[in-house]
Design a protein around this motif. Sequence first.
Motif, PDB file in Angstrom:
ATOM      1  N   ARG A 162       0.819  -1.213   0.000  1.00 21.30           N
ATOM      2  CA  ARG A 162       0.000   0.000   0.000  1.00 21.30           C
ATOM      3  C   ARG A 162       0.854   1.265   0.000  1.00 21.30           C
ATOM      4  NH1 ARG A 162      -4.832  -2.297   2.064  1.00 21.30           N
ATOM      5  NH2 ARG A 162      -5.166  -3.935   0.521  1.00 21.30           N
ATOM      6  N   VAL A 163       2.166   1.104   0.060  1.00 26.81           N
ATOM      7  CA  VAL A 163       3.076   2.255   0.031  1.00 26.81           C
ATOM      8  C   VAL A 163       3.435   2.535  -1.422  1.00 26.81           C
ATOM      9  CG1 VAL A 163       5.323   3.156   0.743  1.00 26.81           C
ATOM     10  CG2 VAL A 163       3.987   1.737   2.324  1.00 26.81           C
ATOM     11  N   THR A 164       3.078   3.696  -1.896  1.00 28.10           N
ATOM     12  CA  THR A 164       3.315   4.038  -3.300  1.00 28.10           C
ATOM     13  C   THR A 164       4.581   4.856  -3.509  1.00 28.10           C
ATOM     14  OG1 THR A 164       1.946   6.026  -3.074  1.00 28.10           O
ATOM     15  CG2 THR A 164       0.853   4.007  -3.812  1.00 28.10           C
ATOM     16  N   ASN A 165       5.056   5.529  -2.473  1.00 28.11           N
ATOM     17  CA  ASN A 165       6.232   6.373  -2.660  1.00 28.11           C
ATOM     18  C   ASN A 165       6.826   6.738  -1.294  1.00 28.11           C
ATOM     19  OD1 ASN A 165       8.181   7.951  -3.922  1.00 28.11           O
ATOM     20  ND2 ASN A 165       6.918   9.794  -3.848  1.00 28.11           N
ATOM     21  N   ILE A 166       8.159   6.745  -1.240  1.00 33.28           N
ATOM     22  CA  ILE A 166       8.875   7.229  -0.059  1.00 33.28           C
ATOM     23  C   ILE A 166       9.893   8.240  -0.558  1.00 33.28           C
ATOM     24  CG2 ILE A 166      10.379   6.647   1.876  1.00 33.28           C
ATOM     25  CD1 ILE A 166       9.316   3.802   1.743  1.00 33.28           C
ATOM     26  N   ASP A 167       9.786   9.478  -0.103  1.00 29.96           N
ATOM     27  CA  ASP A 167      10.808  10.455  -0.483  1.00 29.96           C
ATOM     28  C   ASP A 167      11.275  11.173   0.767  1.00 29.96           C
ATOM     29  OD1 ASP A 167       8.964  12.459   0.113  1.00 29.96           O
ATOM     30  OD2 ASP A 167       8.338  12.700  -1.959  1.00 29.96           O
ATOM     31  N   SER A 168      12.118  12.157   0.605  1.00 29.30           N
ATOM     32  CA  SER A 168      12.695  12.835   1.765  1.00 29.30           C
ATOM     33  C   SER A 168      11.599  13.529   2.555  1.00 29.30           C
ATOM     34  CB  SER A 168      13.740  13.858   1.308  1.00 29.30           C
ATOM     35  OG  SER A 168      13.161  14.796   0.427  1.00 29.30           O
ATOM     36  N   GLY A 169      11.289  12.965   3.708  1.00 29.95           N
ATOM     37  CA  GLY A 169      10.378  13.632   4.609  1.00 29.95           C
ATOM     38  C   GLY A 169       8.938  13.194   4.567  1.00 29.95           C
ATOM     39  N   GLN A 170       8.571  12.220   3.733  1.00 32.38           N
ATOM     40  CA  GLN A 170       7.174  11.809   3.707  1.00 32.38           C
ATOM     41  C   GLN A 170       6.987  10.454   3.024  1.00 32.38           C
ATOM     42  OE1 GLN A 170       5.649  15.370   2.115  1.00 32.38           O
ATOM     43  NE2 GLN A 170       6.770  15.241   0.221  1.00 32.38           N
ATOM     44  N   VAL A 171       5.857   9.814   3.360  1.00 28.90           N
ATOM     45  CA  VAL A 171       5.504   8.510   2.802  1.00 28.90           C
ATOM     46  C   VAL A 171       4.103   8.626   2.219  1.00 28.90           C
ATOM     47  CG1 VAL A 171       5.074   6.088   3.333  1.00 28.90           C
ATOM     48  CG2 VAL A 171       6.929   7.296   4.502  1.00 28.90           C
ATOM     49  N   TYR A 172       3.910   8.076   1.021  1.00 29.34           N
ATOM     50  CA  TYR A 172       2.595   8.122   0.377  1.00 29.34           C
ATOM     51  C   TYR A 172       2.023   6.712   0.255  1.00 29.34           C
ATOM     52  CZ  TYR A 172       3.353  12.990  -0.876  1.00 29.34           C
ATOM     53  OH  TYR A 172       3.566  14.346  -0.817  1.00 29.34           O
ATOM     54  N   THR A 173       0.707   6.612   0.449  1.00 33.81           N
ATOM     55  CA  THR A 173       0.032   5.319   0.372  1.00 33.81           C
ATOM     56  C   THR A 173      -1.126   5.387  -0.620  1.00 33.81           C
ATOM     57  OG1 THR A 173      -1.628   5.770   2.079  1.00 33.81           O
ATOM     58  CG2 THR A 173       0.538   5.007   2.826  1.00 33.81           C
ATOM     59  N   THR A 174      -1.720   4.225  -0.854  1.00 28.98           N
ATOM     60  CA  THR A 174      -2.899   4.172  -1.725  1.00 28.98           C
ATOM     61  C   THR A 174      -4.118   4.780  -1.046  1.00 28.98           C
ATOM     62  OG1 THR A 174      -3.517   2.003  -0.864  1.00 28.98           O
ATOM     63  CG2 THR A 174      -2.071   2.051  -2.805  1.00 28.98           C
TER      64      THR A 174
END
Length: 429
Positions: free
Chosen positions: A64-76
Motif C-alpha cells: 500500500r506504500v506508493t512512494n517514499i521520499d525525503s520527509g514523507q511517505v505516500y500510500t494508496t
Amino acid sequence: MSTTPSRVYAAKLVGLPIYDPQGDQVGKVRDLVVALRSEVSQPRVLGLVAEVFGRRRIFVPMTRVTNIDSGQVYTTGLLNMRRFEQRSTETLVIGQMLDRTVTIPSSGVVGTIYDVAMEQERNRDWVLCRVAVQEPARGFRRRGQTHVVEWRDVEGLTRREDAQGATHLIAALNEMRPADAANMIHELPPERRTAVVAALDDERLADVLEELPEEDQVEILEHLDSERAADILEEMSPDDAADLIADLPPDTAATLLDLMEPEEAEDVRRLMSYAEHTAGAMMTPEPVILGPDATIADALAHVRNPDLTPALAALVYVCRQPLEAPTGKFLGVAHIQRLLREPPSTLVAGALDDSMDPLRPTASIEQVAAHLATYNLVAAPVVDDDGHLVGAVTVDDLLDHMLPENWRDLVLRPGDARPGHGRRGVSRG
C-alpha cells in the motif's frame, strides 16, 4: 515508484508523516515489520507500523506504500484501522532489532545495531539490505567506531538476547514527543520495555509515565526500586503523581511519599485530600504565580518557560505573599493576550481580570467544564474559602478526567475505517 530512493534507513523513516493520494496526512511511521527467518537471506519488509489519530497503531502493508521520499511517505489511502498486533513470526526493527549485539566475522568486530537500511528489489518487494553497527566506546571516546555492512556479512541478527541494551532505541524515543514515546513503550515486548525504563533518565521517564495508561504506570513504578520510584514521582507534575500514587497499594504509596522531598510530597498529599473528580483533585498547584508588584516584563519572562504547557502559559495568577500555593489573597488573573498589548514596564496588577468568580476545590467536573466553556478559557484559578489560590485547572486536566480510560481505542476519525479494505492478512506472508 521511480522517485523512491533505492535505500532507506529505518531511523530516518520513523516519525515521517504518511499521506493519502489526496495529500491528507493519515498518520506517522512508528516502526517497520519484517519477517526475520535467517541470517543468510535478506528479511522481507512486510509493512509499516503507523500511528493514526488517537495514537492508535495500525499495520500498513508495503503493497500500500506508493512512494517514499525525503520527509514523507505516500500510500494508496486504503488503510485498515484495526489495531496492530504483532505476530510471533514478525520482528519490529526499531522496537526489537536496535541494540542487538552482532558480530562482523570478516573483521572480528563486535558491536550493537544502531540502524538498518531497506531497499526495493526488482519484484517490488522491500528487503533489509544493510546493517549499521557501533562498537563499544573505548578510552576517552564518547562513541565507538561505526560500520555499515551488508546484511549477509553480519552474525547474530536472529539471536534473541535476554539482556539486550536500549541505547539506540532510547535515542529514537528521545526524538519523539512524550505521548508518542509512551505509545511506543506501551507496545514493546515486556523485556524490551524493562530495558528502556532502566535506561531512560528520570525526567524523561516521568514525562513518558504521564502519558501512559494507568495500568502501565503502576506496573512500571512497582518494578522500580523505591528510591528511583520516588525520584520519578518528584519529576512528574503533582496532579499526575497524585493520580498515580492513588492507584498504588496503600503501603507502597506511603513508602514512596515518605521517600519524596517534603515539599513535593506535601503538594501530592494536598491534591490527594480532595474528592475524586473535583477541581481540587485535578488541578495543578504550580501555575505561574506573581505578586502585584511584578511588571509585565516579569510576567512574560515566566510564561516563556518551555516546560509550561500552552494552557498553563495562557494565564498569570496574581496573589499577595506567599506566592506558593496555598498563596496569600488571590487578586485576579492576567491573560497573556492582554499582557502582550501592555508596555513591559507597567505593573501586572494593572492588567488584571477580576470579573470572573474563581472555581472552588469542590467543583465537579461538570462545573469545571461549564466554567471553562462559559468564559472561553483554557485554564482557571481554584481558590479556597479563605480566598487563597490553591491551584489552577487547565483544559487538558479536564479532558484527562472526562474521557474514558480506553478513549484511544475508541476514537476513530470519520472516514478512516473502510470495511473490506487492507485486511491484516494481506502481504504479510
